[in-house]
Write a protein that holds these residues in place. Structure first.
Motif, PDB file in Angstrom:
ATOM      1  N   VAL A   7       1.800  -4.759  -2.196  1.00  0.00           N
ATOM      2  CA  VAL A   7       0.925  -3.730  -2.753  1.00  0.00           C
ATOM      3  C   VAL A   7       0.634  -4.038  -4.215  1.00  0.00           C
ATOM      4  CG1 VAL A   7       0.740  -1.271  -3.304  1.00  0.00           C
ATOM      5  CG2 VAL A   7       1.774  -1.983  -1.157  1.00  0.00           C
TER       6      VAL A   7
ATOM      7  N   CYS B 165       5.306  -0.251   3.903  1.00  0.00           N
ATOM      8  CA  CYS B 165       4.023   0.303   4.363  1.00  0.00           C
ATOM      9  C   CYS B 165       4.038   1.824   4.218  1.00  0.00           C
ATOM     10  CB  CYS B 165       3.777  -0.064   5.828  1.00  0.00           C
ATOM     11  SG  CYS B 165       3.707  -1.848   6.146  1.00  0.00           S
TER      12      CYS B 165
ATOM     13  N   SER C 166       2.020   1.317   0.799  1.00  0.00           N
ATOM     14  CA  SER C 166       0.634   0.939   1.107  1.00  0.00           C
ATOM     15  C   SER C 166      -0.141   2.056   1.805  1.00  0.00           C
ATOM     16  CB  SER C 166       0.589  -0.363   1.909  1.00  0.00           C
ATOM     17  OG  SER C 166       1.115  -0.209   3.208  1.00  0.00           O
TER      18      SER C 166
ATOM     19  N   HIS D 112      -6.271  -2.800   6.373  1.00  0.00           N
ATOM     20  CA  HIS D 112      -4.880  -2.551   5.993  1.00  0.00           C
ATOM     21  C   HIS D 112      -4.002  -2.940   7.179  1.00  0.00           C
ATOM     22  CE1 HIS D 112      -1.383   0.426   5.698  1.00  0.00           C
ATOM     23  NE2 HIS D 112      -1.166  -0.502   4.799  1.00  0.00           N
TER      24      HIS D 112
END
Lengths: 187, 187, 187, 187
Positions: free
Chosen positions: B141, B46, B50, B37
């Motif tokens: 994502v 993020c 994510s 990641h």
């Protein structure tokens, strides 16, 4: 991660179909993974959560041979959730996959398919493997990540000759679009 | 559904590690699926999307041998996202998996790992198979359903002897915790 | 519904401002409703919930004379949340309203404004009326419906001559852009 | 921010009520703010968005004299959304406020209340002030922040003697629980 439970799924019992030109049987779908979505149109959790999830399933796995089947398992407010209302519901919610009306047993409020699968309520979902066995059955909605993982595993299973043979034998016990398995013969 | 692209993943280049007692290499993880990641602590996508997804991945696949690795690929506001700030960030966001600081190349704003994987920005994620090949790489994502499906497929892949042999050969080109593959030799 | 608590808001203490050409004082904003948003850039609840809510407030009430002020009230990980990192954070999160860095007191971890308002943590928000009194103060995030209602009420309050006069008298105790109220004199 | 439009709201026309011991009229509610929520039970946007919003309105403004009224404005699939199905729907969705079935006009698919308010579809909402005028009318769902602000403003309006007098005069035109205003006499 999913563990395969080797219980052969019982056949559904449907009194009326929508979104399919002819009645479907689970037996005839042997060889493909099948996701049964049990819902009621007035069930808030179904409308808010499981139906959107089924639609995400269709979007992600639309190019595979997974077959999604809705079963309208009405066990309360029967008059309020008639097939006529279901038809409009399917139209408004843009549900395109085959949906069957779970068949009333003529005696209790719980329809036949619901009893065969021992469903606890709606929404429920049942993932059936290529070999006709129940891979996973759940009451409520699980997270997408897990659902996606389970379906991917079901899809990756091979279609062995042995399975095909077994299927033939089981199909012998089906009649009138329904399979009465010994273990469910009480229904 | 995911298609395996047979590109061997390059090694990461990390200048500092958090949440691991000793430095990690992708080479040493050969045989296990690895999810990398790539994020920046000041990247809104993020933090909002994510990172929560990675935490769902850890919850669903926590009992498998999937290895999740975060790489802090800072390509802007370098002074604002120092390792000191990253350490506090990992603490506040309850991130427990190993996180490496992508190594600066000393010349450009783009750190080395980011360039090796040709990442377009953050968040990005890279799923690496048991054989060390890149199964899937994405910028942004994707939906949980698809991510769960891909990881399940990666987990279900067998660890063949042949793969182990190939790995040995590739490892021969690695030194100092890093593998300089021909296709990435320009970095 | 909100009940007006007739406590005059203390002045904030700010060591550095962003998004404003010159330092601001609460005293100088007397006559306008002011919403103070207390946050830390590494506070997950701030990033996920209160900052998006403040942005919705700005969208809905952007045409009114409500003044939104962010105060970066760092009480932990001070080095990790420096003004340099805050500046990049404001840029990445597209925060356009004035944000002040809460002034350290040189002795404790809790900065001065945070102590003056007796804030329990971040995110916190304080709604101040046209007359300078604290209408509502909360720790955490309340639902938008309620927040919208409170701000609308604050905006609908008249700017009476009497309030203006009172303001003048209170301002008499202010110096250097700060009002040292008796009840807060300990700070 | 809301601008008061001085259009007196027409009376609703309801053929059957739920959640109220006796029929209600808008005229009899004069002096209180009234929120009319127009919906259909098979309308996805109503179920997913406007009904949850109405429930948040009730939670936030439950201690005020705001009166929430649902009107089931069926303009399609009439047989599918009968009062019998509506009754079960209200039970399943825990809707406790009074809900009236919009009266069919016997000629078209669009029921009477819907035409009187010139609604474009469902969900729609109409906020009516203490003086009986329409403050705001919208098709679709607006954000909570704005809705909360509007309702707070409506609640803060004084109940002047003048308004009461005006109300009396307007009420003079009402009969059988319905007011036929000149501007809507065509209905």
């Amino acid at each position: 991660m999913p563990k395969t439970i080797s219980t052969l799924a019982p056949e559904w019992a449907v009194s009326e179909w929508f979104n399919t030109p002819s009645p479907l049987t689970l037996a005839a779908l042997r060889g493909r993974p099948v996701l049964i979505h049990s819902f009621q149109l007035l069930c808030p959790g179904c409308v808010a959560e499981s139906i959107p999830q089924v639609q995400r399933i269709e979007r992600v796995f639309g190019h595979t041979d997974l077959q999604v089947i809705g079963i309208h398992t009405v066990f309360e407010h029967h008059a309020a959730m008639s097939p006529l209302t279901l038809k409009a519901f399917l139209h408004e919610y843009r549900i395109k996959h085959p949906v069957g009306v779970d068949q009333a047993d003529g005696q209790t409020d719980t329809p036949i398919t619901m009893r065969r699968f021992a469903l606890r309520g709606t929404p429920s979902s049942i993932l059936i493997g290529r070999d006709g066995s129940i891979i996973h059955q759940t009451f409520g909605v699980e997270e997408d990540m897990m659902v996606g993982a389970r379906i991917a595993m079901a899809l990756s299973a091979p279609v062995a000759d042995e399975i095909a043979t077994t299927t033939q034998q089981n199909d012998a016990g089906c009649a009138d679009g329904r399979c009465e398995l010994p273990s469910h013969s009480a229904v």
